[in-house]
Design an enzyme around this catalytic site. Structure first.
Site, short mmCIF file in Angstrom:
data_model
loop_
_atom_site.label_atom_id
_atom_site.label_comp_id
_atom_site.label_asym_id
_atom_site.label_seq_id
_atom_site.Cartn_x
_atom_site.Cartn_y
_atom_site.Cartn_z
N LYS A 111 0.80 -1.16 0.14
CA LYS A 111 0.17 -0.08 0.03
C LYS A 111 1.13 1.32 -0.12
O LYS A 111 0.52 2.36 -0.68
CB LYS A 111 -0.97 0.18 1.28
CG LYS A 111 -1.75 -1.31 1.18
CD LYS A 111 -2.90 -0.99 0.31
CE LYS A 111 -3.96 -2.13 0.08
NZ LYS A 111 -4.82 -2.21 -0.75
N LYS A 194 -1.44 -11.36 -9.17
CA LYS A 194 -2.76 -12.09 -8.72
C LYS A 194 -3.96 -11.09 -9.42
O LYS A 194 -3.74 -9.93 -9.21
CB LYS A 194 -2.88 -12.40 -7.37
CG LYS A 194 -2.77 -11.01 -6.31
CD LYS A 194 -3.18 -11.37 -5.00
CE LYS A 194 -3.36 -10.19 -4.43
NZ LYS A 194 -4.36 -9.62 -3.35
N LYS A 197 -9.00 -6.41 -7.01
CA LYS A 197 -10.07 -5.49 -7.22
C LYS A 197 -9.36 -4.31 -7.73
O LYS A 197 -9.75 -3.43 -8.43
CB LYS A 197 -10.78 -5.17 -6.01
CG LYS A 197 -11.74 -6.11 -5.73
CD LYS A 197 -12.35 -5.98 -4.27
CE LYS A 197 -11.76 -6.77 -3.10
NZ LYS A 197 -12.64 -7.40 -2.36
P1 TYM Z 1 -10.29 -9.49 -0.03
O1 TYM Z 1 -11.56 -9.03 -0.11
O2 TYM Z 1 -9.16 -8.81 -0.81
O3 TYM Z 1 -10.49 -10.84 -0.77
C1 TYM Z 1 -11.47 -11.92 -0.28
C2 TYM Z 1 -10.99 -13.43 -0.46
O4 TYM Z 1 -10.72 -13.66 -1.73
C3 TYM Z 1 -9.51 -14.09 -1.72
N1 TYM Z 1 -8.74 -13.59 -3.17
C4 TYM Z 1 -7.99 -14.44 -3.87
N2 TYM Z 1 -7.74 -15.76 -4.02
C5 TYM Z 1 -7.01 -16.34 -4.75
N3 TYM Z 1 -6.50 -15.79 -6.00
C6 TYM Z 1 -6.98 -14.41 -6.02
N4 TYM Z 1 -6.19 -13.66 -6.90
C7 TYM Z 1 -7.57 -13.53 -4.84
N5 TYM Z 1 -7.83 -12.51 -4.69
C8 TYM Z 1 -8.78 -12.43 -3.65
C9 TYM Z 1 -8.44 -13.54 -0.82
O5 TYM Z 1 -7.71 -14.34 -0.23
C10 TYM Z 1 -9.64 -13.57 0.35
O6 TYM Z 1 -10.00 -14.69 1.05
N6 TYM Z 1 -8.48 -9.14 4.60
C11 TYM Z 1 -9.54 -9.80 3.85
C12 TYM Z 1 -10.94 -9.73 4.35
C13 TYM Z 1 -10.99 -9.98 5.77
C14 TYM Z 1 -11.20 -11.38 6.28
C15 TYM Z 1 -11.43 -11.18 7.49
C16 TYM Z 1 -10.71 -12.69 5.64
C17 TYM Z 1 -11.37 -9.17 6.62
N7 TYM Z 1 -11.46 -9.85 7.83
C18 TYM Z 1 -11.46 -12.47 8.54
C19 TYM Z 1 -10.84 -13.58 6.32
C20 TYM Z 1 -11.07 -13.38 7.88
C21 TYM Z 1 -9.43 -9.25 2.37
O7 TYM Z 1 -9.22 -8.15 1.97
O8 TYM Z 1 -9.88 -10.15 1.39
#
Ligand code: TYM
Length: 332
Positions: A111, A194, A197
């Site tokens: 970031k 990867k 968003k």
């Molecule tokens: P976030 O919103 O970026 O992504 C949500 C979930 O999608 C998975 N993901 C991916 N997996 C494989 N390949 C990709 N290209 C890819 N892009 C996204 C992420 O690994 C995630 O599982 N910090 C977390 C949200 C969060 C969370 C939590 C998750 C907040 N509190 C507690 C688990 C438990 C996040 O930003 O994910």
């Protein structure tokens, strides 16, 4: 029974990475575990969405959760901001999170590089809030993609530190989970890394993408000049397209194109056309289901309300115990 917690940040629509890295597991886990799945709207605030965008995104992700198979009768489905207990535990856990370890977090460092104008304290303590989401329900398993591995490591660290400080074994040590396999990393279309968003429209396939857009994105995906010797190692662009094909196409289709590549007869135009077709076949029914549910605002509100009540009961129990443990209690 083991407890499962996971969430996704609502920033518009879900993409294939979210689905294959996380949501697909959420759906599969519902039958065998006690599951809490939420929408991490507070985490989204780190990037300053407009109020309207945030609200629309939360609604969209909730509709996507339900359309893609989360069942409010089996799982607790809720919105992070509906649990003020999370804010409270976040305050307590921040007292035991150290600047050095937060600054070393890879996502935070990314970031700093990518959005230098908005390095807010919420970004720095993002892993604490994430740990709280997990610890407040005393989760054992957390279905996530590979990019979240370090956050899970920090969650265990914070939980363990709390236990050590107060000499108990209050918080379990949660593990990242992906049905008996390695955690998943879905690549983007541009071959840079990867799918995410923030990596740009051309890189990312949203489950809700219109068929014409989907096709355009795939046909425009970067390729290379083609193999110039048999069985040549693939460039990242081509390897990524094969990875994507692996997710949505029949095994025999992937094998056919792999063989064509190895024999140097592959035509990238045909390869991408096939990928676009199979991708469309995969997302079309999902897109239709999402649209249907999005139109039913009363149902969405009801699901969120039921989830809130169930999640609250779990969070309140933990907070009550935490207050006792840390000494926030009445005199008598
Ligand atoms: P976030 O919103 O970026 O992504 C949500 C979930 O999608 C998975 N993901 C991916 N997996 C494989 N390949 C990709 N290209 C890819 N892009 C996204 C992420 O690994 C995630 O599982 N910090 C977390 C949200 C969060 C969370 C939590 C998750 C907040 N509190 C507690 C688990 C438990 C996040 O930003 O994910």
């Amino acid at each position: 029974m083991k407890t499962v917690v996971s969430g996704i940040r609502p920033t518009g629509m879900l993409h294939l990475g979210n689905y294959f890295g996380a949501l697909k597991n959420f759906v599969k886990m519902q039958d065998s575990f006690k599951c809490f799945f939420f929408i991490a709207d507070v985490h989204s605030l780190t990037t300053h969405p407009t109020p309207n965008n945030l609200q629309q995104s939360v609604k969209h992700v909730l509709a996507e959760y339900l359309a893609l198979g989360l069942d409010p009768e089996k799982s607790t489905i809720f919105i992070q901001s509906d649990l003020p207990e999370v804010y409270e535990l976040y305050t307590y856990m921040n007292m035991n999170a150290y600047l050095g370890e937060l600054e070393r977090n890879t996502t935070f460092k990314e970031k700093i590089r990518n959005q230098p104008d908005n390095i807010n304290a919420g970004l720095l303590t993002y892993p604490v809030l994430m740990a709280v989401d997990i610890l407040i329900h005393k989760a054992d398993l957390v279905p996530v993609g590979k990019d979240q591995e370090q956050h899970l490591e920090m969650t265990r660290q914070f939980g363990k530190r709390f236990n050590r400080l107060y000499e108990n074994d209050f918080f379990p040590a949660p593990k990242a989970f992906n049905f008996g396999e390695d955690l998943v990393k879905v690549p983007g279309l541009t071959g840079q890394g990867k799918m995410s968003k923030s990596s740009g429209e051309a890189d990312t396939i949203f489950i809700f993408d219109d068929p014409s857009i989907l096709k355009k994105k795939i046909m425009r995906a970067k390729t290379d000049g083609g193999p110039d010797k048999p069985n040549q190692k693939m460039s990242p662009e081509i390897a990524n397209l094969f990875d994507l094909m692996n997710l949505v196409s029949e095994k025999s289709t992937v094998e056919k194109f792999r063989e064509d590549y190895n024999k140097m007869t592959i035509r990238y135009g045909d390869f991408k056309k096939q990928l676009a077709e199979d991708m469309e076949k995969f997302v079309y029914p999902l897109r239709t289901q999402i649209s249907d549910i999005l139109g039913n605002t009363d149902y969405l509100a009801k699901v969120a309300e039921i989830g809130k009540e169930k999640a609250k009961a779990s969070a309140q129990k933990t907070i009550k115990e935490v207050r006792e443990i840390i000494g926030i209690k009445s005199f008598n």
